[in-house]
Write a protein that holds these residues in place. Structure first.
Motif, PDB file in Angstrom:
ATOM      1  N   ALA A  73      33.341  48.943  68.227  1.00  0.00           N
ATOM      2  CA  ALA A  73      34.025  48.197  67.166  1.00  0.00           C
ATOM      3  C   ALA A  73      35.315  48.850  66.691  1.00  0.00           C
ATOM      4  O   ALA A  73      35.962  48.326  65.788  1.00  0.00           O
ATOM      5  N   ILE A  74      35.706  50.002  67.274  1.00  0.00           N
ATOM      6  CA  ILE A  74      36.950  50.651  66.869  1.00  0.00           C
ATOM      7  C   ILE A  74      37.751  51.013  68.115  1.00  0.00           C
ATOM      8  O   ILE A  74      37.249  50.957  69.238  1.00  0.00           O
ATOM      9  N   GLN A  75      39.004  51.400  67.913  1.00  0.00           N
ATOM     10  CA  GLN A  75      39.823  51.872  69.021  1.00  0.00           C
ATOM     11  C   GLN A  75      39.402  53.305  69.379  1.00  0.00           C
ATOM     12  O   GLN A  75      39.021  54.075  68.502  1.00  0.00           O
ATOM     13  N   PRO A  76      39.476  53.657  70.654  1.00  0.00           N
ATOM     14  CA  PRO A  76      38.996  54.980  71.072  1.00  0.00           C
ATOM     15  C   PRO A  76      39.966  56.112  70.764  1.00  0.00           C
ATOM     16  O   PRO A  76      39.618  57.281  70.945  1.00  0.00           O
ATOM     17  N   VAL A  77      41.184  55.792  70.354  1.00  0.00           N
ATOM     18  CA  VAL A  77      42.144  56.811  69.902  1.00  0.00           C
ATOM     19  C   VAL A  77      42.778  56.314  68.605  1.00  0.00           C
ATOM     20  O   VAL A  77      42.767  55.117  68.319  1.00  0.00           O
ATOM     21  N   SER A  78      43.319  57.234  67.824  1.00  0.00           N
ATOM     22  CA  SER A  78      44.013  56.844  66.606  1.00  0.00           C
ATOM     23  C   SER A  78      45.254  56.037  66.976  1.00  0.00           C
ATOM     24  O   SER A  78      46.120  56.522  67.703  1.00  0.00           O
ATOM     25  N   ASN A  79      45.328  54.807  66.477  1.00  0.00           N
ATOM     26  CA  ASN A  79      46.399  53.904  66.924  1.00  0.00           C
ATOM     27  C   ASN A  79      46.706  52.886  65.821  1.00  0.00           C
ATOM     28  O   ASN A  79      46.783  51.683  66.067  1.00  0.00           O
ATOM     29  N   ILE A 131      39.575  61.658  71.477  1.00  0.00           N
ATOM     30  CA  ILE A 131      38.998  60.389  71.921  1.00  0.00           C
ATOM     31  C   ILE A 131      37.688  60.189  71.161  1.00  0.00           C
ATOM     32  O   ILE A 131      36.857  61.095  71.099  1.00  0.00           O
ATOM     33  N   TYR A 132      37.512  59.000  70.589  1.00  0.00           N
ATOM     34  CA  TYR A 132      36.349  58.729  69.747  1.00  0.00           C
ATOM     35  C   TYR A 132      35.353  57.796  70.437  1.00  0.00           C
ATOM     36  O   TYR A 132      35.746  56.852  71.140  1.00  0.00           O
ATOM     37  N   ALA A 133      34.065  58.058  70.212  1.00  0.00           N
ATOM     38  CA  ALA A 133      33.043  57.089  70.606  1.00  0.00           C
ATOM     39  C   ALA A 133      33.235  55.847  69.742  1.00  0.00           C
ATOM     40  O   ALA A 133      33.398  55.944  68.528  1.00  0.00           O
TER      41      ALA A 133
END
Length: 262
Positions: free
Chosen positions: A110-116, A153-155
């Motif tokens: 439900a979110i982007q995998p990097v800050s963007n 990189i985020y889960a």
């Protein structure tokens, strides 16, 4: 007595036809509403309307007067009972998914995998693109995010890490997460890992860092979302990050790029 009996069978047959109409409506709602909402596998008609194999279960009726009518009515009743059993088991599954809805919402990407936040790292989206190495038209089953090597990189949802792989080709260093409920995500061309196989992760956990490994022409993250093993457009799974306006902007940015980094 025979006339009365035949009349009763004909009435029963008509009532069974009415029951079949109602049952068909329930099955359609199950397939097109309930199972869609909870991303449950469809129940094929071959299962819902499966017959009975083996011996002739109506042989004992063949010597009766008007055997055809009696057998057809009995077969129709047996078919309805079997369909009702399948539908009952289906609703049991839906109820279980309803009880686990909160868990499911945590697990869906439900979110982007990097800050963007400003969307400037959106490089290339889902669809047909020109391969940067082979210069041929290929289908890109994910979204590329351009970012410096070492970017977190985020889960994108809760789940279990099922694959942590290092390769000199293809995805390079990549991680796969099984989120349950049919969802999985893939994070490719990483510089390094912050997770191990079997590890449980939560949405927002740092699982590694952006890199330029494998078949890659510049530092970036290639990100995929899969449902039951089939890749789908990841842009549809950033609903905790993006407003409707930002979503439209991301689609526009991603579609303008005709070349990927991998």
């Amino acid at each position: 007595e025979n006339v009365i009996l035949l009349s009763q069978y004909e009435i029963m047959t008509k009532k069974l036809d009415q029951v079949l109409v109602v049952l068909d409506d329930i099955q359609q709602r199950d397939e097109n509403v309930y199972r869609v909402i909870f991303q449950a596998d469809s129940i094929p008609n071959s299962v819902r309307r499966a017959g009975f194999g083996g011996v002739n279960r109506y042989r004992y009726l063949e010597d009766l007067d008007n055997a055809k009518l009696v057998i057809n009515t009995s077969a129709k009743l047996d078919g309805i009972m079997k369909q009702l059993y399948v539908q009952s088991k289906s609703f049991d599954e839906i109820i279980d998914l309803t009880m686990r809805k909160e868990e499911m919402l945590r697990c869906i990407p439900a979110i982007q995998p990097v800050s963007n936040k400003d969307l400037r790292r959106t490089a290339s989206g889902w669809g047909w693109r020109i391969d940067p190495i082979y210069k041929t038209r290929r289908f890109h089953e994910g979204i590329d995010f351009s970012a410096p090597t070492g970017t977190d990189i985020y889960a994108t949802g809760d789940g279990v890490v099922v694959n942590v792989t290092t390769s000199n080709i293809g995805y390079g260093k990549y991680v796969e997460i099984d989120h349950g409920f049919g969802y999985s995500t893939l994070y490719a061309h990483m510089d390094g890992f912050n997770v191990r196989p079997g590890q449980r992760v939560n949405r927002g956990d740092v699982i590694g860092w952006v890199g330029n490994t494998g078949k890659s022409t510049a530092p970036h993250l290639h990100y995929e979302v899969r449902i039951r093993g089939r890749a789908v457009d990841p842009a549809h799974y950033f609903f905790q990050d993006l407003t409707p306006e930002q979503y439209e902007e991301m689609i526009q940015i991603a579609s303008n790029s005709n070349r990927t980094f991998d």
